[in-house]
Design a protein around this motif. Structure first.
Motif, PDB file in Angstrom:
ATOM      1  N   ASN A   1      17.422  -6.991 -36.732  1.00  0.00           N
ATOM      2  CA  ASN A   1      18.595  -6.230 -36.349  1.00  0.00           C
ATOM      3  C   ASN A   1      19.451  -7.049 -35.573  1.00  0.00           C
ATOM      4  O   ASN A   1      19.885  -6.529 -34.384  1.00  0.00           O
ATOM      5  CB  ASN A   1      18.054  -4.840 -35.944  1.00  0.00           C
ATOM      6  CG  ASN A   1      18.485  -3.643 -36.766  1.00  0.00           C
ATOM      7  OD1 ASN A   1      18.467  -3.870 -37.998  1.00  0.00           O
ATOM      8  ND2 ASN A   1      18.652  -2.499 -36.090  1.00  0.00           N
ATOM      9  N   THR A   2      19.600  -8.363 -35.628  1.00  0.00           N
ATOM     10  CA  THR A   2      20.434  -9.086 -34.770  1.00  0.00           C
ATOM     11  C   THR A   2      21.377  -9.741 -35.577  1.00  0.00           C
ATOM     12  O   THR A   2      21.151 -10.423 -36.639  1.00  0.00           O
ATOM     13  CB  THR A   2      19.454  -9.913 -34.041  1.00  0.00           C
ATOM     14  OG1 THR A   2      18.612  -9.257 -33.387  1.00  0.00           O
ATOM     15  CG2 THR A   2      20.143 -10.983 -33.246  1.00  0.00           C
TER      16      THR A   2
ATOM     17  N   SER B   1      23.413 -13.257 -39.594  1.00  0.00           N
ATOM     18  CA  SER B   1      22.600 -11.976 -39.304  1.00  0.00           C
ATOM     19  C   SER B   1      21.185 -12.191 -39.700  1.00  0.00           C
ATOM     20  O   SER B   1      20.759 -12.953 -40.661  1.00  0.00           O
ATOM     21  CB  SER B   1      22.873 -10.710 -39.952  1.00  0.00           C
ATOM     22  OG  SER B   1      23.026 -10.796 -41.139  1.00  0.00           O
TER      23      SER B   1
ATOM     24  N   THR C   1      20.981   1.926 -38.472  1.00  0.00           N
ATOM     25  CA  THR C   1      20.380   1.234 -39.799  1.00  0.00           C
ATOM     26  C   THR C   1      21.504   0.150 -39.733  1.00  0.00           C
ATOM     27  O   THR C   1      22.443   0.241 -40.091  1.00  0.00           O
ATOM     28  CB  THR C   1      20.640   2.238 -40.762  1.00  0.00           C
ATOM     29  OG1 THR C   1      19.643   3.318 -40.453  1.00  0.00           O
ATOM     30  CG2 THR C   1      19.947   1.443 -42.140  1.00  0.00           C
ATOM     31  N   PHE C   2      20.899  -1.047 -39.505  1.00  0.00           N
ATOM     32  CA  PHE C   2      21.650  -2.394 -39.816  1.00  0.00           C
ATOM     33  C   PHE C   2      22.452  -2.497 -41.177  1.00  0.00           C
ATOM     34  O   PHE C   2      23.552  -3.050 -41.040  1.00  0.00           O
ATOM     35  CB  PHE C   2      20.758  -3.328 -39.523  1.00  0.00           C
ATOM     36  CG  PHE C   2      21.245  -4.740 -39.120  1.00  0.00           C
ATOM     37  CD1 PHE C   2      21.054  -5.987 -39.593  1.00  0.00           C
ATOM     38  CD2 PHE C   2      22.102  -4.710 -37.825  1.00  0.00           C
ATOM     39  CE1 PHE C   2      21.874  -7.105 -39.021  1.00  0.00           C
ATOM     40  CE2 PHE C   2      22.798  -5.682 -37.401  1.00  0.00           C
ATOM     41  CZ  PHE C   2      22.356  -7.011 -37.914  1.00  0.00           C
TER      42      PHE C   2
ATOM     43  N   LYS D   1      18.341  -9.552 -40.563  1.00  0.00           N
ATOM     44  CA  LYS D   1      18.118  -8.171 -40.928  1.00  0.00           C
ATOM     45  C   LYS D   1      16.743  -7.652 -40.280  1.00  0.00           C
ATOM     46  O   LYS D   1      16.612  -6.669 -39.965  1.00  0.00           O
ATOM     47  CB  LYS D   1      18.027  -7.898 -42.315  1.00  0.00           C
ATOM     48  CG  LYS D   1      17.865  -6.479 -42.843  1.00  0.00           C
ATOM     49  CD  LYS D   1      18.140  -6.403 -44.459  1.00  0.00           C
ATOM     50  CE  LYS D   1      17.782  -5.149 -45.038  1.00  0.00           C
ATOM     51  NZ  LYS D   1      17.914  -4.974 -46.425  1.00  0.00           N
TER      52      LYS D   1
ATOM     53  N   SER E   1      19.941  -1.678 -31.915  1.00  0.00           N
ATOM     54  CA  SER E   1      18.979  -0.668 -31.932  1.00  0.00           C
ATOM     55  C   SER E   1      19.440   0.890 -32.095  1.00  0.00           C
ATOM     56  O   SER E   1      20.636   0.998 -31.557  1.00  0.00           O
ATOM     57  CB  SER E   1      18.019  -0.586 -31.051  1.00  0.00           C
ATOM     58  OG  SER E   1      18.617  -0.287 -29.582  1.00  0.00           O
TER      59      SER E   1
END
Length: 120
Positions: free
Chosen positions: A77-78, A72, A28-29, A74, A25
């Motif tokens: 965000n993980t 991942s 920006t991933f 997106k 968090s």
């Protein structure tokens, strides 16, 4: 504030599997590479796997090739670390970390670490 939070660690028997998650968090991933590191008592922390941005190229050390994979999500965000065929040598504290764009850059942000213990 940037935060990386690992989850999914614990105790597993040799030959078993675990999936670790690294939820990010505050960043920006798309702009970051996410690496996985591990720390064994008496040794230095070292990186063994990295994904260079979501769906980007991945890099794995020989010690985990064929057993560990990184992926991942997106939308969440993980980043996930799927670990298969674990051995007692994989016992360590696992950290995820973020570097701008590329796996070879300095890692700016780190998670708190999570323990993985593999019993024989």
């Amino acid at each position: 504030e940037v935060q990386l939070v690992e989850s999914g660690g614990g105790l597993v028997q040799a030959g078993g599997s675990l999936r670790l998650s690294c939820a990010a968090s505050g960043l920006t991933f798309d702009d970051y590479a996410i690496g996985w590191f591990r720390l064994v008592p008496g040794k230095e922390r070292y990186g063994f796997l990295c994904i260079s941005r979501p769906d980007g190229p991945t890099y794995l050390s020989d010690s985990v090739k064929g057993r560990f994979t990184i992926s991942s999500d997106k939308t969440k965000n993980t980043v996930y670390l799927q670990m298969e065929n674990l051995s007692t040598d994989d016992t360590a504290i696992y950290y995820c970390a973020a570097a701008q764009e590329h796996c070879w850059r300095e890692y700016e942000y780190w998670g708190q670490g999570i323990q993985v213990t593999v019993s024989s």
